[in-house]
Design a protein around this motif. Structure first.
Motif, PDB file in Angstrom:
ATOM      1  N   PRO A  86       0.798  -1.369   0.177  1.00 14.20           N
ATOM      2  CA  PRO A  86      -0.014   0.223  -0.115  1.00 14.20           C
ATOM      3  C   PRO A  86       0.895   1.107  -0.146  1.00 14.20           C
ATOM      4  O   PRO A  86       0.605   2.408  -0.592  1.00 14.20           O
ATOM      5  N   ASN A  87       1.909   1.164   0.604  1.00 12.20           N
ATOM      6  CA  ASN A  87       2.595   2.455   0.830  1.00 12.20           C
ATOM      7  C   ASN A  87       3.461   2.526  -0.521  1.00 12.20           C
ATOM      8  O   ASN A  87       3.584   3.854  -0.807  1.00 12.20           O
ATOM      9  N   PHE A  88       3.939   1.665  -1.198  1.00 17.23           N
ATOM     10  CA  PHE A  88       4.575   1.706  -2.601  1.00 17.23           C
ATOM     11  C   PHE A  88       3.355   2.143  -3.436  1.00 17.23           C
ATOM     12  O   PHE A  88       3.917   2.872  -4.391  1.00 17.23           O
ATOM     13  N   SER A  89       2.170   1.958  -3.300  1.00 17.87           N
ATOM     14  CA  SER A  89       1.468   2.205  -4.508  1.00 17.87           C
ATOM     15  C   SER A  89       0.959   3.949  -4.321  1.00 17.87           C
ATOM     16  O   SER A  89       0.935   4.490  -5.233  1.00 17.87           O
ATOM     17  N   ASP A  90       0.964   4.302  -3.053  1.00 18.10           N
ATOM     18  CA  ASP A  90       0.593   5.616  -2.850  1.00 18.10           C
ATOM     19  C   ASP A  90       2.100   6.587  -3.439  1.00 18.10           C
ATOM     20  O   ASP A  90       1.786   7.483  -3.761  1.00 18.10           O
ATOM     21  N   HIS A  91       3.186   5.953  -3.184  1.00 16.20           N
ATOM     22  CA  HIS A  91       4.217   6.686  -3.729  1.00 16.20           C
ATOM     23  C   HIS A  91       4.330   6.725  -5.352  1.00 16.20           C
ATOM     24  O   HIS A  91       4.898   7.669  -5.579  1.00 16.20           O
ATOM     25  N   VAL A  92       3.857   5.613  -5.597  1.00  8.63           N
ATOM     26  CA  VAL A  92       3.790   5.395  -7.137  1.00  8.63           C
ATOM     27  C   VAL A  92       2.724   6.470  -7.893  1.00  8.63           C
ATOM     28  O   VAL A  92       3.104   7.002  -8.648  1.00  8.63           O
ATOM     29  N   HIS A  93       1.489   6.421  -7.082  1.00  6.96           N
ATOM     30  CA  HIS A  93       0.683   7.480  -7.478  1.00  6.96           C
ATOM     31  C   HIS A  93       0.947   8.817  -7.409  1.00  6.96           C
ATOM     32  O   HIS A  93       0.683   9.842  -8.268  1.00  6.96           O
ATOM     33  N   MET A  94       1.586   9.166  -6.332  1.00  3.27           N
ATOM     34  CA  MET A  94       2.187  10.614  -6.282  1.00  3.27           C
ATOM     35  C   MET A  94       3.045  10.837  -7.267  1.00  3.27           C
ATOM     36  O   MET A  94       3.100  11.996  -7.738  1.00  3.27           O
ATOM     37  N   MET A  95       4.247  10.148  -7.702  1.00  5.24           N
ATOM     38  CA  MET A  95       5.235  10.424  -8.497  1.00  5.24           C
ATOM     39  C   MET A  95       4.433  10.128 -10.039  1.00  5.24           C
ATOM     40  O   MET A  95       4.685  11.093 -11.148  1.00  5.24           O
ATOM     41  N   LEU A  96       3.484   9.521 -10.064  1.00  5.60           N
ATOM     42  CA  LEU A  96       2.537   9.407 -11.505  1.00  5.60           C
ATOM     43  C   LEU A  96       1.942  10.805 -11.573  1.00  5.60           C
ATOM     44  O   LEU A  96       1.918  11.342 -12.997  1.00  5.60           O
TER      45      LEU A  96
END
Length: 238
Positions: A86-96
């Motif tokens: 979940p944390n990695f997904s939030d980070h990816v969404h932010m970077m995207l």
């Protein structure tokens, strides 16, 4: 937001403001042409094309980098399970989100840069066209005035020619009348001369007849005198 993307965003905002100012109807194309002819712009004109193409290259590179980032984080988002990381997904969404934002900023900056160049070129062309139109209008007005003047002069010349022709025809008519009168006088004089010649011939013939009659009478008178003188002398001799 990193420093480069902050600069690109500020550049985009400046482009939007400048394009809005160019589109305002308060300043005409002639006024913008005068502004573009200021000394500061004349000094920068030699570097303008280089700066324009350099900004295009920079914006294209940033746009391609943003496209690469969007594709990168889109692939990472698809490869990871949000429930597991979940944390990695939030980070990816932010970077995207940042990559997409950078993509829009760089893309719109590049588009606005090309639009601004085109608007400036069109303003310059419109100013030249208006100047040429004003010059052509002045030239057309001058040609119209000259044509009107020539037409008036032509009309004046036609009227003068008509007057001259009427005067000439009246003079010709008067001369013809004088010639006819002189011809009549000449015929009358010729007739009078002929009558005078006839009368002179008649007088001559009458004078000759009178002369002959006078000679005949003179001869008869002489004969009568001779007979008269010879008659008494004959009687005395008898």
């Amino acid at each position: 937001m990193s420093l480069q993307w902050t600069a690109v965003a500020l550049f985009l905002y400046a482009e939007i403001v400048f394009i809005l100012i160019l589109c305002l109807p308060l300043l005409s194309a002639q006024r913008w042409q005068k502004i573009f002819k200021w000394q500061i712009w004349s000094a920068m004109s030699s570097y303008w094309n280089k700066f324009f193409f350099a900004m295009i290259i920079i914006l294209v590179v940033l746009f391609l980098d943003a496209v690469r980032e969007v594709r990168k984080y889109s692939a990472e988002e698809a490869s990871k399970d949000p429930q597991v990381h979940p944390n990695f997904s939030d980070h990816v969404h932010m970077m995207l989100f940042r990559a997409q934002r950078n993509l829009y900023i760089s893309g719109f900056s590049l588009f606005q840069w090309l639009v601004m160049r085109r608007i400036i070129t069109l303003i310059h062309q419109v100013a030249l066209a208006e100047g040429s139109g004003a010059a052509l209008q002045v030239q057309a007005e001058g040609a119209n005035a000259a044509a009107q003047k020539y037409m008036e002069e032509n009309q004046t010349l036609k009227e003068a020619l008509k007057k001259e022709e009427s005067t000439r025809s009246s003079g010709t008519q008067l001369m013809r009348q004088e010639v006819e009168k002189a011809a009549k006088d000449l015929r009358a004089a010729d007739d009078a001369l002929r009558r005078s010649r006839v009368e002179v011939e008649a007088v001559k013939k009458q004078a000759q007849g009178l002369t002959k009659e006078y000679d005949r009478l003179l001869k008869e008178h002489q004969l009568l005198q001779e007979n008269l003188y010879s008659g008494p002398e004959g009687k005395k001799d008898q």
